[in-house]
Design a protein around this motif. Structure first.
Motif, PDB file in Angstrom:
ATOM      1  N   GLN A  86       0.827  -1.202   0.000  1.00 22.48           N
ATOM      2  CA  GLN A  86       0.000   0.000   0.000  1.00 22.48           C
ATOM      3  C   GLN A  86       0.865   1.258   0.000  1.00 22.48           C
ATOM      4  N   HIS A  87       1.976   1.206   0.697  1.00 23.16           N
ATOM      5  CA  HIS A  87       2.881   2.357   0.732  1.00 23.16           C
ATOM      6  C   HIS A  87       3.481   2.598  -0.648  1.00 23.16           C
ATOM      7  N   LYS A  88       3.826   1.521  -1.351  1.00 19.35           N
ATOM      8  CA  LYS A  88       4.377   1.659  -2.697  1.00 19.35           C
ATOM      9  C   LYS A  88       3.325   2.187  -3.667  1.00 19.35           C
ATOM     10  N   ALA A  89       2.062   1.851  -3.449  1.00 21.42           N
ATOM     11  CA  ALA A  89       1.002   2.230  -4.372  1.00 21.42           C
ATOM     12  C   ALA A  89       0.559   3.678  -4.187  1.00 21.42           C
ATOM     13  N   LEU A  90       1.060   4.389  -3.194  1.00 23.56           N
ATOM     14  CA  LEU A  90       0.629   5.756  -2.960  1.00 23.56           C
ATOM     15  C   LEU A  90       1.098   6.697  -4.070  1.00 23.56           C
ATOM     16  N   ARG A  91       2.275   6.445  -4.604  1.00 22.43           N
ATOM     17  CA  ARG A  91       2.802   7.333  -5.631  1.00 22.43           C
ATOM     18  C   ARG A  91       2.422   6.806  -7.008  1.00 22.43           C
ATOM     19  N   PRO A  92       1.942   7.676  -7.899  1.00 19.26           N
ATOM     20  CA  PRO A  92       1.680   7.210  -9.259  1.00 19.26           C
ATOM     21  C   PRO A  92       3.005   6.970  -9.981  1.00 19.26           C
ATOM     22  N   PRO A  93       3.034   6.059 -10.931  1.00 16.33           N
ATOM     23  CA  PRO A  93       4.296   5.779 -11.625  1.00 16.33           C
ATOM     24  C   PRO A  93       4.711   6.951 -12.509  1.00 16.33           C
ATOM     25  N   LEU A  94       6.021   7.143 -12.626  1.00 15.54           N
ATOM     26  CA  LEU A  94       6.558   8.183 -13.494  1.00 15.54           C
ATOM     27  C   LEU A  94       6.625   7.637 -14.914  1.00 15.54           C
TER      28      LEU A  94
END
Length: 106
Positions: A86-94
């Motif tokens: 969930q922590h990894k999914a917080l940022r949208p991919p560049l």
């Protein structure tokens, strides 16, 4: 909750069928007996996790190297992994476009 805080919570591991063991301290500088125990547990690198059955033999090995490892139950391990995802999914991919824009006039 990280693995060290889970370890400090002192959750009883006697009733869990599987144990998730993570090596959190380095192997260099430890006693030969401890290195052999970690080798028997298949822990070779720091921050690696293995799953072992909760048997008296494994618990004895963990007692021997308790300052080097963190022990989690299956529920604790899954909760920690889910929180990390969930922590990894917080940022949208560049998304980077390396192609130059095409010009219409040729």
């Amino acid at each position: 909750m990280n693995a060290f805080k889970a370890f400090k919570a002192n959750v009883p591991i006697a009733w869990s069928p599987n144990l998730y063991i993570t090596l959190v301290r380095g192997i260099p500088g430890t006693r030969r007996l401890h290195r052999r125990t970690l080798e028997a547990l298949r822990l070779r690198k720091c921050n690696r996790t293995v799953m072992r059955w909760n048997t008296p033999t494994v618990r004895g090995m963990l007692q021997q190297v308790k300052r080097l490892v963190v022990v989690e139950t299956e529920e604790m391990f899954k909760a920690r992994k889910q929180k990390m995802e969930q922590h990894k999914a917080l940022r949208p991919p560049l998304v980077v476009n390396h192609l130059a824009p095409c010009s219409g006039s040729s």
